[in-house]
Design an enzyme around this catalytic site. Structure first.
Site, PDB file in Angstrom:
ATOM      1  N   GLU A 113       0.813  -1.221   0.000  1.00  0.00           N
ATOM      2  CA  GLU A 113       0.000   0.000   0.000  1.00  0.00           C
ATOM      3  C   GLU A 113       0.845   1.268   0.000  1.00  0.00           C
ATOM      4  O   GLU A 113       0.464   2.259  -0.600  1.00  0.00           O
ATOM      5  CB  GLU A 113      -0.913   0.029   1.238  1.00  0.00           C
ATOM      6  CG  GLU A 113      -1.976  -1.050   1.259  1.00  0.00           C
ATOM      7  CD  GLU A 113      -3.055  -0.849   0.225  1.00  0.00           C
ATOM      8  OE1 GLU A 113      -3.300   0.306  -0.194  1.00  0.00           O
ATOM      9  OE2 GLU A 113      -3.671  -1.840  -0.174  1.00  0.00           O
TER      10      GLU A 113
ATOM     11  N   ASP B 179      -6.279   6.894  -5.615  1.00  0.00           N
ATOM     12  CA  ASP B 179      -5.643   5.635  -5.988  1.00  0.00           C
ATOM     13  C   ASP B 179      -5.841   5.353  -7.479  1.00  0.00           C
ATOM     14  O   ASP B 179      -6.362   6.193  -8.218  1.00  0.00           O
ATOM     15  CB  ASP B 179      -6.124   4.493  -5.096  1.00  0.00           C
ATOM     16  CG  ASP B 179      -7.568   4.081  -5.336  1.00  0.00           C
ATOM     17  OD1 ASP B 179      -8.205   4.572  -6.300  1.00  0.00           O
ATOM     18  OD2 ASP B 179      -8.081   3.254  -4.562  1.00  0.00           O
TER      19      ASP B 179
END
Length: 129
Positions: A15, A24
């Protein structure tokens, strides 16, 4: 069960650690260690500041505890630590532990089918690169 230290490190390494919000790969506002609005707490969609590393890890700990609990509720059979870690990572990224066929297969004793079931979750393409 709880996410192992190795599982935590794997999740963090996948992540990343970001102290300000960003979108994202599919355009979802995110902050910290992959934290999104869906996890509760800070809403990255309208949070415009930065968070400290302590806040990043506190938020991550809160998020992980919620995902661990959901995996523990969904999985009805004993699993090994690495399997639990993979399931928490899966849920952390998809939010789908309660509806994934791979969990149904795992609970039915079909470990091979459950393992193959992970391959059905490769969207967006960026998660496999």
């Amino acid at each position: 069960m709880k996410l192992s230290d190795k599982g935590r490190m794997a999740l963090i390494s996948h992540e990343g650690i970001v102290q300000s919000r960003y979108k994202d790969s599919v355009g979802v506002w995110t902050i910290g260690v992959g934290h999104t609005t869906a996890a509760g707490g800070i809403n990255p969609a309208n949070f415009t500041g930065t968070i400290t590393l302590k806040e990043v890890f506190d938020l991550f700990g809160h998020d992980v505890a919620n995902y661990e609990a959901a995996v523990n509720r969904a999985v009805k059979v004993p699993v090994k630590q690495h399997q639990f870690d993979a399931l928490v990572s899966f849920h952390y990224n998809t939010g789908a532990i309660g509806k994934a066929t791979l969990v149904k297969k795992l609970n039915a004793g079909d470990v091979a089918g459950a393992t193959k079931g992970f391959d059905a979750w490769v969207k967006p393409k960026e998660i496999t690169e």
